[in-house]
Each structure stands twice: as C-alpha cells, then as structure tokens.
Design a protein around this motif. Structure first.
Motif, PDB file in Angstrom:
ATOM      1  N   ARG A  36      27.597 -32.723   0.993  1.00 20.37           N
ATOM      2  CA  ARG A  36      26.394 -32.538   0.169  1.00 20.37           C
ATOM      3  C   ARG A  36      25.342 -33.598   0.499  1.00 20.37           C
ATOM      4  O   ARG A  36      24.164 -33.290   0.677  1.00 20.37           O
ATOM      5  CB  ARG A  36      26.810 -32.609  -1.311  1.00 20.37           C
ATOM      6  N   LEU A  37      25.782 -34.862   0.584  1.00 21.79           N
ATOM      7  CA  LEU A  37      24.868 -35.954   0.884  1.00 21.79           C
ATOM      8  C   LEU A  37      24.275 -35.806   2.280  1.00 21.79           C
ATOM      9  O   LEU A  37      23.064 -35.962   2.467  1.00 21.79           O
ATOM     10  CB  LEU A  37      25.606 -37.295   0.759  1.00 21.79           C
ATOM     11  N   LEU A  41      20.363 -35.371   2.980  1.00 23.23           N
ATOM     12  CA  LEU A  41      19.705 -36.459   3.701  1.00 23.23           C
ATOM     13  C   LEU A  41      19.177 -35.987   5.051  1.00 23.23           C
ATOM     14  O   LEU A  41      18.050 -36.313   5.436  1.00 23.23           O
ATOM     15  CB  LEU A  41      20.696 -37.616   3.877  1.00 23.23           C
ATOM     16  N   GLY A  42      19.979 -35.205   5.773  1.00 22.51           N
ATOM     17  CA  GLY A  42      19.541 -34.687   7.075  1.00 22.51           C
ATOM     18  C   GLY A  42      18.327 -33.790   6.957  1.00 22.51           C
ATOM     19  O   GLY A  42      17.395 -33.878   7.760  1.00 22.51           O
ATOM     20  N   THR A  43      18.321 -32.929   5.946  1.00 22.38           N
ATOM     21  CA  THR A  43      17.184 -32.025   5.745  1.00 22.38           C
ATOM     22  C   THR A  43      15.922 -32.802   5.385  1.00 22.38           C
ATOM     23  O   THR A  43      14.833 -32.504   5.887  1.00 22.38           O
ATOM     24  CB  THR A  43      17.517 -31.005   4.644  1.00 22.38           C
ATOM     25  N   GLY A  47      12.514 -33.232   7.623  1.00 25.52           N
ATOM     26  CA  GLY A  47      11.215 -32.867   7.056  1.00 25.52           C
ATOM     27  C   GLY A  47      10.207 -34.004   7.072  1.00 25.52           C
ATOM     28  O   GLY A  47       9.076 -33.833   6.623  1.00 25.52           O
ATOM     29  N   GLY A  48      10.603 -35.173   7.567  1.00 26.40           N
ATOM     30  CA  GLY A  48       9.662 -36.278   7.696  1.00 26.40           C
ATOM     31  C   GLY A  48       9.652 -37.261   6.540  1.00 26.40           C
ATOM     32  O   GLY A  48       8.773 -38.122   6.468  1.00 26.40           O
ATOM     33  N   VAL A  49      10.599 -37.153   5.620  1.00 24.02           N
ATOM     34  CA  VAL A  49      10.674 -38.088   4.495  1.00 24.02           C
ATOM     35  C   VAL A  49      11.252 -39.415   5.015  1.00 24.02           C
ATOM     36  O   VAL A  49      12.224 -39.409   5.763  1.00 24.02           O
ATOM     37  CB  VAL A  49      11.567 -37.512   3.368  1.00 24.02           C
ATOM     38  N   PRO A  50      10.673 -40.554   4.653  1.00 21.59           N
ATOM     39  CA  PRO A  50      11.221 -41.840   5.088  1.00 21.59           C
ATOM     40  C   PRO A  50      12.660 -42.021   4.584  1.00 21.59           C
ATOM     41  O   PRO A  50      13.035 -41.511   3.530  1.00 21.59           O
ATOM     42  CB  PRO A  50      10.300 -42.874   4.437  1.00 21.59           C
ATOM     43  N   LEU A  51      13.460 -42.776   5.359  1.00 15.71           N
ATOM     44  CA  LEU A  51      14.892 -42.906   5.083  1.00 15.71           C
ATOM     45  C   LEU A  51      15.174 -43.427   3.679  1.00 15.71           C
ATOM     46  O   LEU A  51      16.020 -42.894   2.971  1.00 15.71           O
ATOM     47  CB  LEU A  51      15.554 -43.816   6.134  1.00 15.71           C
ATOM     48  N   LEU A 115      23.411 -36.008  10.846  1.00 19.15           N
ATOM     49  CA  LEU A 115      23.784 -35.793   9.440  1.00 19.15           C
ATOM     50  C   LEU A 115      24.036 -34.317   9.158  1.00 19.15           C
ATOM     51  O   LEU A 115      24.980 -33.965   8.434  1.00 19.15           O
ATOM     52  CB  LEU A 115      22.694 -36.340   8.515  1.00 19.15           C
ATOM     53  N   ILE A 116      23.229 -33.457   9.730  1.00 17.89           N
ATOM     54  CA  ILE A 116      23.433 -32.025   9.532  1.00 17.89           C
ATOM     55  C   ILE A 116      24.728 -31.583  10.210  1.00 17.89           C
ATOM     56  O   ILE A 116      25.476 -30.760   9.669  1.00 17.89           O
ATOM     57  CB  ILE A 116      22.208 -31.236  10.028  1.00 17.89           C
ATOM     58  N   LYS A 117      25.030 -32.175  11.366  1.00 19.29           N
ATOM     59  CA  LYS A 117      26.291 -31.873  12.043  1.00 19.29           C
ATOM     60  C   LYS A 117      27.478 -32.334  11.191  1.00 19.29           C
ATOM     61  O   LYS A 117      28.485 -31.636  11.078  1.00 19.29           O
ATOM     62  CB  LYS A 117      26.329 -32.535  13.417  1.00 19.29           C
ATOM     63  N   VAL A 118      27.365 -33.517  10.589  1.00 22.78           N
ATOM     64  CA  VAL A 118      28.418 -34.028   9.697  1.00 22.78           C
ATOM     65  C   VAL A 118      28.613 -33.070   8.530  1.00 22.78           C
ATOM     66  O   VAL A 118      29.751 -32.752   8.151  1.00 22.78           O
ATOM     67  CB  VAL A 118      28.064 -35.448   9.188  1.00 22.78           C
ATOM     68  N   ALA A 119      27.517 -32.595   7.959  1.00 22.73           N
ATOM     69  CA  ALA A 119      27.610 -31.655   6.835  1.00 22.73           C
ATOM     70  C   ALA A 119      28.317 -30.374   7.253  1.00 22.73           C
ATOM     71  O   ALA A 119      29.170 -29.861   6.516  1.00 22.73           O
ATOM     72  CB  ALA A 119      26.213 -31.353   6.291  1.00 22.73           C
ATOM     73  N   ASP A 120      27.997 -29.863   8.436  1.00 15.10           N
ATOM     74  CA  ASP A 120      28.650 -28.645   8.918  1.00 15.10           C
ATOM     75  C   ASP A 120      30.150 -28.866   9.108  1.00 15.10           C
ATOM     76  O   ASP A 120      30.970 -28.026   8.721  1.00 15.10           O
ATOM     77  CB  ASP A 120      28.025 -28.187  10.240  1.00 15.10           C
TER      78      ASP A 120
END
Length: 168
Positions: A36-37, A41-43, A47-51, A115-120
């Motif tokens: 979930r995190l 976080l990856g999305t 989308g350009g949001v600062p870390l 992060l998206i790969k980790v989520a998958d």
C-alpha cells in the motif's frame, strides 16, 4: 468494546505492535502495508510530488499505527538530509527486501518505478499467501463442520433410542 478501544491511540499502538510481532499475521501485515505504501508513494513521486510531501501523504494510507509512526521518523530524517532507505532500515518494521529495492531505486534515480515494482511484487505475494492460507483452512473447516453435523446426528439418535427405554 474493541471498536471503542481502537479509538484510544496508545491501545491501538500496542495492538498494532502485537500484530507485527506475530509470526504469520505480522509478516502478512508488513507485506500488505508495504504494498500500500509503495504504490501510494510511487504514484505520488511519478506525479511530481516532492519526496517529503509524498511520504506525509502516503503515510495516511497505512492502517498500522506502528508503521505509520515509523514513517514519521523517516520523514524527520529526510528533512535532516538523509536518504529514504537508511532511516526505513533503522525503523525495523519494514520488510528487508522492499528496503533493498528502495535503496537501489534511490541509487539509480528511479525510485518511483522501483516503488511501483515493490508494490506489484508484494501484491502478488499477499495474494499467494492468502490463497495458501485459505487452501489450508478449507479442509479444517470441512472437518469442523463434519464434527458439528455428527454431534447433531448423535444427539438426535440418542433422543430416538431413549424413547424406546421409556416405561409404558
């Protein structure tokens, strides 16, 4: 009672810490929360949001209070200039594999993709673990239901046989 207790923050922290310390349930909870995190976080990063802002937003997607408070400490470390993977490792509540992937993502500059790969990966692992647990529980439920039905049948038979013993 439990619904009322869940509103007490200290009780909820102890409850969530206890869940994380359990063998099977704790591991599954870590994977679900990390998936979930990571997805949130990856999305946000994609989308350009600062870390730092993304971490504060993604923190709200976590249901486990212990992991969420650890993420607050990670955000504080980020404000001081450290990386993401190091403080997450120090927290000790996040899965090791995910942290290694985050570290690689930081080093390569592709944190959002990693992060998206980790989520998958964790979504697949959670799905597999859930299927395994259900496949183990299914025969146990069948046996338990068989015992309940057997008990009902035995009580009916005892009642029928005891009718024959009544004096006329």
């Amino acid at each position: 009672y439990v619904r009322h207790r869940k509103q007490d923050e200290a009780w909820r922290m102890r409850w969530d810490a206890r869940i994380l310390s359990m063998a099977l349930l704790g591991d599954l909870t870590r994977k679900v929360e990390m998936a979930r995190l990571s997805r949130s976080l990856g999305t946000l990063l994609k989308g350009g949001v600062p870390l730092l802002s993304a971490i504060k937003i993604a923190r709200d997607s976590l249901q486990n209070r212990v992991m969420a408070s650890s993420l607050d400490e990670v955000a504080d470390s980020l404000q001081e200039g450290s990386g993401l993977a190091g403080p997450m490792m120090e927290a000790g509540v996040f899965p090791e594999f995910a942290l290694q992937m985050v570290q690689v993502g930081e080093e390569t500059g592709k944190l959002d993709q990693m992060l998206i790969k980790v989520a998958d990966i964790y979504d697949d692992e959670v799905s597999t673990a859930t299927q395994r647990t259900l496949s183990i529980l299914e025969p146990l439920l069948i046996i338990a239901l068989g015992m309940v039905i057997g008990g009902i049948i035995m009580s009916i038979l005892v009642a029928i046989l005891s009718i024959n013993e009544l004096p006329l």
